[in-house]
Design an enzyme around this catalytic site. Structure first.
Site, PDB file in Angstrom:
ATOM      1  N   CYS A  21       0.819  -1.210   0.000  1.00  0.00           N
ATOM      2  CA  CYS A  21       0.000   0.000   0.000  1.00  0.00           C
ATOM      3  C   CYS A  21       0.856   1.266   0.000  1.00  0.00           C
ATOM      4  O   CYS A  21       0.531   2.233  -0.690  1.00  0.00           O
ATOM      5  CB  CYS A  21      -0.925  -0.020   1.213  1.00  0.00           C
ATOM      6  N   CYS A  52      -5.954  -2.573   7.576  1.00  0.00           N
ATOM      7  CA  CYS A  52      -6.988  -1.536   7.574  1.00  0.00           C
ATOM      8  C   CYS A  52      -8.271  -1.997   6.904  1.00  0.00           C
ATOM      9  O   CYS A  52      -9.366  -1.628   7.341  1.00  0.00           O
ATOM     10  CB  CYS A  52      -6.464  -0.253   6.927  1.00  0.00           C
TER      11      CYS A  52
END
Length: 345
Positions: A89, A185
């Site tokens: 990410c 997340c």
């Protein structure tokens, strides 16, 4: 006029303290990267920005997160690898989104609340360095392209987590007592296997086997397991069992007593060099093979488009899909994605 910086404001204590520190020297523009799962993150981030008198914007990153992180995460598990989504990410989603905003508003820098440091070397190259030992996050940042580093600020790099907590309390930040987030997340409950099942097309149950191919029991699907795992197997025998290999082609999970898990060498692919231009000759480094503070001496050599790692002391379960990160002292030399250990690709 002060330089502008775009700060990734997550709604947690680290980025909140980073906002306060940066605002002393820079014109700070706060950006919350929204992945569409709700929760209090966006409201908490806005409250921090408003409390500090800083501009705030939420940026929707759901589509790029799905394409660059979630889909590869699922594909890795279905292929018998153990992915590391945060390390994907950072260079593919988070920092590019912050840079897009920075370029739009004319900001020179972007910043995050990561615990890492940067340094300009004698040759003018910007280096990535470890943060303080107790909470260093350089491992997860080691995939950042070195071209990004001159524009990135890490205001927490010289602090320990307990110091940051104390600063948050002293500043009466609204998130000062908010617990740290330890999960992926996009899987906030931490149940990645259930998340994969909900996406569909996960592997069916299959056989647990030993190295000789003898069936020891039934597994729930290969995506429930990772190399070296010793818990939750539900198999009894003459000794404790550990996952020794995952074989997606036969839908099998190989178990052993764990004695075969240590590897004297490992292979990784897709190197990302930061402190050097490439690997022209063998290099002595220390290496981390997982996200922990465990670091071990090794020699790395270039071969077959990747890197061959020769450990001075065998390492337990180098796991395909995880990162090998190379250090010289505090400097991140580079990194590569682990492929099949003990086998030259």
């Amino acid at each position: 006029m002060r330089e502008k910086v775009v700060l990734g404001l997550s709604g947690g204590v680290d980025s909140a303290v980073a906002a306060g520190l940066l605002s002393k020297e820079y014109e700070v523009y706060c950006v919350y990267l929204d992945i569409g799962l709700g929760g209090t993150g966006r409201a908490d981030a806005r409250a921090v920005a408003e409390g500090l008198g800083l501009p705030f914007e939420a940026v929707d990153i759901r589509a790029v997160l799905e394409a660059e992180v979630c889909a590869p995460f699922a594909a890795d598990y279905l292929a018998g690898r153990t992915p590391l989504p945060c390390a994907r990410c950072n260079p593919m989603v988070k920092f590019p989104a912050l840079f897009t905003t920075a370029d739009r508003i004319g900001a020179r820098f972007v910043a995050t609340g990561h615990y890492a440091r940067r340094l300009t070397g004698e040759d003018g190259r910007t280096l990535l360095l470890k943060g303080m030992p107790a909470n260093d996050q350089s491992y997860m940042l080691s995939r950042l392209p070195r071209e990004m580093l001159p524009r990135i600020l890490f205001p927490l790099g010289d602090y320990e987590k307990n110091q940051v907590r104390a600063m948050a309390g002293e500043a009466a930040l609204p998130v000062a007592d908010k617990p740290d987030s330890m999960e992926i997340c996009f899987i906030p409950d931490g149940d990645y296997a259930a998340w994969l099942d909900a996406r569909g097309a996960t592997p069916p149950p299959g056989d647990f086997v030993d190295r000789a191919g003898n069936v020891l029991g039934r597994h729930r699907g290969i995506h429930h397991y990772t190399l070296g795992q010793g818990r939750g197997l539900g198999v009894s025998g003459p000794h404790r069992y550990f996952v020794s290999a995952i074989e997606p082609e036969g839908n099998r999970v190989v178990l052993s007593d764990g004695s075969d898990l240590h590897a004297a060498a490992a292979y990784c692919v897709d190197p990302n060099w930061i402190a050097v231009d490439g690997l022209e000759k063998p290099m002595e480094v220390t290496v981390r093979l997982r996200h922990s503070r465990t670091e071990a001496p090794a020699v790395i050599r270039g071969m077959s488009g990747g890197i061959w790692i020769e450990m001075h002391t065998p390492a337990r379960a180098p796991t395909p899909g995880q990162l090998a990160v190379f250090y010289q002292g505090d400097v991140v030399v580079g990194s590569g994605w682990l492929a099949a250990p003990e086998r030259r690709a």
